[in-house]
Design a protein around this motif. Structure first.
Motif, PDB file in Angstrom:
ATOM      1  N   UNK A  36       0.921  -1.167  -0.067  1.00  0.00           N
ATOM      2  CA  UNK A  36       0.202   0.115  -0.139  1.00  0.00           C
ATOM      3  C   UNK A  36       0.900   1.326   0.013  1.00  0.00           C
ATOM      4  N   UNK A  37       2.230   1.235   0.314  1.00  0.00           N
ATOM      5  CA  UNK A  37       2.888   2.521   0.558  1.00  0.00           C
ATOM      6  C   UNK A  37       3.542   2.463  -1.036  1.00  0.00           C
ATOM      7  N   UNK A  38       4.287   1.534  -1.411  1.00  0.00           N
ATOM      8  CA  UNK A  38       5.264   1.507  -2.802  1.00  0.00           C
ATOM      9  C   UNK A  38       4.524   1.186  -4.098  1.00  0.00           C
ATOM     10  N   UNK A  49      -2.973  -7.082   9.933  1.00  0.00           N
ATOM     11  CA  UNK A  49      -4.364  -6.859  10.193  1.00  0.00           C
ATOM     12  C   UNK A  49      -5.288  -7.751   9.387  1.00  0.00           C
ATOM     13  N   UNK A  50      -5.203  -8.906   9.471  1.00  0.00           N
ATOM     14  CA  UNK A  50      -5.828  -9.728   8.671  1.00  0.00           C
ATOM     15  C   UNK A  50      -6.019  -9.614   7.365  1.00  0.00           C
ATOM     16  N   UNK A  51      -4.869  -9.327   6.812  1.00  0.00           N
ATOM     17  CA  UNK A  51      -4.923  -8.898   5.104  1.00  0.00           C
ATOM     18  C   UNK A  51      -5.418  -7.645   4.664  1.00  0.00           C
ATOM     19  N   UNK A  52      -5.513  -6.732   5.723  1.00  0.00           N
ATOM     20  CA  UNK A  52      -6.111  -5.290   5.324  1.00  0.00           C
ATOM     21  C   UNK A  52      -4.773  -4.359   4.869  1.00  0.00           C
ATOM     22  N   UNK A  53      -3.913  -4.845   5.491  1.00  0.00           N
ATOM     23  CA  UNK A  53      -2.503  -3.981   5.114  1.00  0.00           C
ATOM     24  C   UNK A  53      -1.420  -4.832   4.541  1.00  0.00           C
ATOM     25  N   UNK A  54      -0.994  -4.461   3.335  1.00  0.00           N
ATOM     26  CA  UNK A  54       0.102  -5.289   2.635  1.00  0.00           C
ATOM     27  C   UNK A  54       1.266  -4.358   2.616  1.00  0.00           C
ATOM     28  N   UNK A  55       2.393  -4.753   2.896  1.00  0.00           N
ATOM     29  CA  UNK A  55       3.614  -4.236   3.087  1.00  0.00           C
ATOM     30  C   UNK A  55       4.862  -4.902   2.402  1.00  0.00           C
ATOM     31  N   UNK A  60       7.314  -1.009   4.493  1.00  0.00           N
ATOM     32  CA  UNK A  60       7.506  -0.921   6.134  1.00  0.00           C
ATOM     33  C   UNK A  60       8.586  -0.160   6.676  1.00  0.00           C
ATOM     34  N   UNK A  61       9.719  -0.153   5.929  1.00  0.00           N
ATOM     35  CA  UNK A  61      10.827   0.995   6.382  1.00  0.00           C
ATOM     36  C   UNK A  61      10.342   2.271   6.388  1.00  0.00           C
ATOM     37  N   UNK A  62       9.720   2.465   5.205  1.00  0.00           N
ATOM     38  CA  UNK A  62       9.172   4.124   4.951  1.00  0.00           C
ATOM     39  C   UNK A  62       7.986   4.305   6.166  1.00  0.00           C
ATOM     40  N   UNK A  63       7.289   3.453   6.344  1.00  0.00           N
ATOM     41  CA  UNK A  63       6.094   3.734   7.393  1.00  0.00           C
ATOM     42  C   UNK A  63       6.577   3.547   8.726  1.00  0.00           C
ATOM     43  N   UNK A  64       7.640   2.822   9.074  1.00  0.00           N
ATOM     44  CA  UNK A  64       8.431   2.949  10.323  1.00  0.00           C
ATOM     45  C   UNK A  64       8.824   4.460  10.407  1.00  0.00           C
ATOM     46  N   UNK A  65       9.548   4.916   9.507  1.00  0.00           N
ATOM     47  CA  UNK A  65      10.222   6.243   9.947  1.00  0.00           C
ATOM     48  C   UNK A  65       9.123   7.453  10.060  1.00  0.00           C
ATOM     49  N   UNK A  66       8.239   7.281   9.259  1.00  0.00           N
ATOM     50  CA  UNK A  66       6.985   8.190   9.590  1.00  0.00           C
ATOM     51  C   UNK A  66       6.205   7.934  10.754  1.00  0.00           C
ATOM     52  N   UNK A  67       6.010   6.766  11.238  1.00  0.00           N
ATOM     53  CA  UNK A  67       5.407   6.452  12.542  1.00  0.00           C
ATOM     54  C   UNK A  67       6.292   7.045  13.668  1.00  0.00           C
TER      55      UNK A  67
END
Length: 74
Positions: A36-38, A49-55, A60-67
């Motif tokens: 969902x990010x790239x 999340x039961x398949x609702x989020x695919x990374x 995942x690295x980009x999301x971690x930085x933002x979080x």
């Protein structure tokens, strides 16, 4: 036309159409295992999340930085 612009869907882009009780949901089609990010499609992408989020790893690295940035300012 307005919906396509708002959702960044081209005229020839495939759509998914879902019915949820009394709602019709239109969504730009993304093949299974699409980050969902790239937007990367790979069987190596992780499902959360039961398949609702695919990374992908990169997503995942980009999301971690933002979080981390978000949590540091909270």
């Amino acid at each position: 036309m307005e919906l396509r612009k708002k959702l960044s869907i081209g005229e020839s882009d495939p759509l998914e159409i879902f019915v949820d009780e009394d709602m019709i949901i239109l969504k730009k089609y993304q093949p299974d295992r699409t980050c969902i990010i790239t937007g990367t499609i790979s069987s190596d992408n992780m499902s959360l999340a039961d398949g609702k989020i695919i990374l992908s790893k990169e997503g995942a690295e980009q999301l971690m930085i933002e979080l981390q940035s978000y949590l540091a300012t909270s």
